[in-house]
Motif scaffolding. Sequence first.
Motif, PDB file in Angstrom:
ATOM      1  N   MET A  95       0.636  -1.155  -0.049  1.00  0.00           N
ATOM      2  CA  MET A  95      -0.166  -0.007  -0.016  1.00  0.00           C
ATOM      3  C   MET A  95       0.988   1.225  -0.199  1.00  0.00           C
ATOM      4  O   MET A  95       0.619   2.298  -0.578  1.00  0.00           O
ATOM      5  N   LYS A 158      -9.707   2.874   3.074  1.00  0.00           N
ATOM      6  CA  LYS A 158     -10.842   2.406   2.518  1.00  0.00           C
ATOM      7  C   LYS A 158     -10.387   1.259   1.560  1.00  0.00           C
ATOM      8  O   LYS A 158     -11.034   0.082   1.365  1.00  0.00           O
ATOM      9  N   GLU A 159      -9.242   0.989   1.315  1.00  0.00           N
ATOM     10  CA  GLU A 159      -8.496  -0.141   0.602  1.00  0.00           C
ATOM     11  C   GLU A 159      -8.090  -1.126   1.467  1.00  0.00           C
ATOM     12  O   GLU A 159      -7.625  -1.966   0.704  1.00  0.00           O
ATOM     13  N   THR A 160      -7.936  -0.957   2.580  1.00  0.00           N
ATOM     14  CA  THR A 160      -7.207  -1.945   3.461  1.00  0.00           C
ATOM     15  C   THR A 160      -7.958  -3.392   3.563  1.00  0.00           C
ATOM     16  O   THR A 160      -7.338  -4.417   3.845  1.00  0.00           O
ATOM     17  N   LEU A 162      -8.577  -5.196   0.971  1.00  0.00           N
ATOM     18  CA  LEU A 162      -7.585  -6.005   0.188  1.00  0.00           C
ATOM     19  C   LEU A 162      -6.481  -6.858   0.734  1.00  0.00           C
ATOM     20  O   LEU A 162      -6.180  -7.696   0.438  1.00  0.00           O
TER      21      LEU A 162
END
Length: 219
Positions: A95, A158-160, A162
């Motif tokens: 990330m 918000k992409e955690t 994944l």
Amino acid sequence: MEWDWDFVWQIMPTLLEGFKITILATILGAVVAMVVGLGLAIARRSPIAAVSRTVAFVCEFIRGTPLLVQLYFIFYVLPDIGIRLAPLVAGVIGMGIHYATYTAEVYRAGIENVPRGQWEAAKATNLTTRQAWIHVVIPQAIPPMIPALANYFIAMFKETPLLSAITVLELMNQAKSIANSNYRYIEPMTLVGVFFLVVSLISVLGLRWLEERYARMDD
């Protein structure tokens, strides 16, 4: 299916543990993104064409491929060449580097907005290039960048989910584990949405405060 409050209180401790990992991954990923992004932005300004073009290509390549693919590559492919990383470490690096390519553009825009006269003034006072960056350019460039950087960090948060694909026990992974074990999805998945919504709203309010504060500083 009816909402079961007893089940909610039963699973809440496990979800909170996952939420802690989500916040930790976001914070560490943001640190990596800020540090690496600044390095990329400075490298993009290198007078050596080979360096600036290589960095530009790498940034475009990373931005042009999905974060999920990059996480899979770091966690599942790198072990084939002897590089093994813990799930959380792999997630933070993935990330961080992914978003570093975006923060690099923010840094680059902020640096280019510093008046040329500031560079000339730094040279006139016999500051070295390093001192000019640290004491003159970066302090002036960073404040206008804060709202844009904050937007990217909210997006990273918000992409955690994944990270659950590489077995990180963050919020979404914990919720899926609970749901699959108990065959109840409404409570854990709803709570995940509530957690993300609350943190996102708080972050947006903080971002608006920063934007208003910066606007007042300009005035």
